[in-house]
Design an enzyme around this catalytic site. Structure first.
Site, mmCIF file in Angstrom:
data_model
loop_
_atom_site.group_PDB
_atom_site.id
_atom_site.type_symbol
_atom_site.label_atom_id
_atom_site.label_comp_id
_atom_site.label_asym_id
_atom_site.label_seq_id
_atom_site.Cartn_x
_atom_site.Cartn_y
_atom_site.Cartn_z
ATOM 1 N N CYS A 76 48.207 49.713 41.480
ATOM 2 C CA CYS A 76 46.779 49.846 41.216
ATOM 3 C C CYS A 76 46.018 49.511 42.497
ATOM 4 O O CYS A 76 46.344 48.541 43.183
ATOM 5 C CB CYS A 76 46.388 48.861 40.108
ATOM 6 S SG CYS A 76 45.322 49.517 38.865
ATOM 7 N N MET A 113 41.936 51.448 34.358
ATOM 8 C CA MET A 113 42.844 50.298 34.270
ATOM 9 C C MET A 113 42.069 48.986 34.262
ATOM 10 O O MET A 113 42.439 48.044 33.557
ATOM 11 C CB MET A 113 43.864 50.313 35.417
ATOM 12 C CG MET A 113 44.854 51.466 35.337
ATOM 13 S SD MET A 113 45.659 51.637 33.720
ATOM 14 C CE MET A 113 46.451 50.063 33.551
ATOM 15 N N ASP A 128 44.577 33.157 22.219
ATOM 16 C CA ASP A 128 45.004 31.857 22.730
ATOM 17 C C ASP A 128 44.122 30.724 22.212
ATOM 18 O O ASP A 128 44.618 29.666 21.812
ATOM 19 C CB ASP A 128 45.001 31.863 24.258
ATOM 20 C CG ASP A 128 45.455 30.545 24.842
ATOM 21 O OD1 ASP A 128 46.538 30.062 24.450
ATOM 22 O OD2 ASP A 128 44.724 29.980 25.681
#
Length: 165
Positions: A76, A113, A128
């Protein structure tokens, strides 16, 4: 299907040379969903989670992820993003949080992306922070919703929400 651009003629992975591409305004939108128990969503929306403002922390994590995308995804390009937005929308009737992201720049390569990284890391952060009260949460529906700019122009996904026909 066209040839994969990240493989050379021998099949070796390489970073695509974008130096000859035109600089255009490029924008990408992505989304993801975190489904959870109604009680978990209530803790988040009512600000009663013991870890604090879950949505604010997930938003910051998503923004940071977009900025660090090239460190996470091999091949990337590092990009000079001019805008990163992360919205976390509680959908109480569906027991989930919808995450919508936008990334923008003026450059030679797209920002899909980066938008996907922002959505996925925001979702992971939400998981989380809430896993102690709801280990059964699911993350799904991660996808690019729209992209603009570059040679391929404008593309938009079917607007039917993920998981709904």
């Amino acid at each position: 299907m066209s040839n994969l651009t990240h493989l050379d003629s021998q099949g070796h992975a390489h970073m695509v040379d974008v130096s000859e591409k035109d600089i255009t305004t490029r924008v990408a939108h992505a989304e993801a969903f975190v489904e959870m128990m109604p009680e978990t969503l209530a803790l988040i929306t009512q600000g009663k989670h013991k870890k604090g403002d879950v949505l604010a922390v997930a938003r910051i994590a998503g923004i940071q992820a977009a900025k660090k995308c090239s460190d996470l995804i091999p091949l990337c390009h590092p990009l000079m993003l001019t805008k990163v937005g992360v919205d976390l929308i509680p959908e109480v009737e569906l027991n989930r949080v919808r995450i919508r992201t936008i990334c923008k720049l003026n450059g030679r390569t797209g920002v899909e992306m980066e938008a996907l990284c922002a959505a996925s890391v925001a979702a992971l952060t939400l998981y989380d922070m809430c896993k102690a009260v709801d280990r059964g949460m699911t993350i799904n529906g991660l996808r690019v919703m729209e992209k603009q700019g570059g040679k391929s122009g404008h593309w938009q996904a079917d607007q039917t929400p993920a998981g709904h026909a």
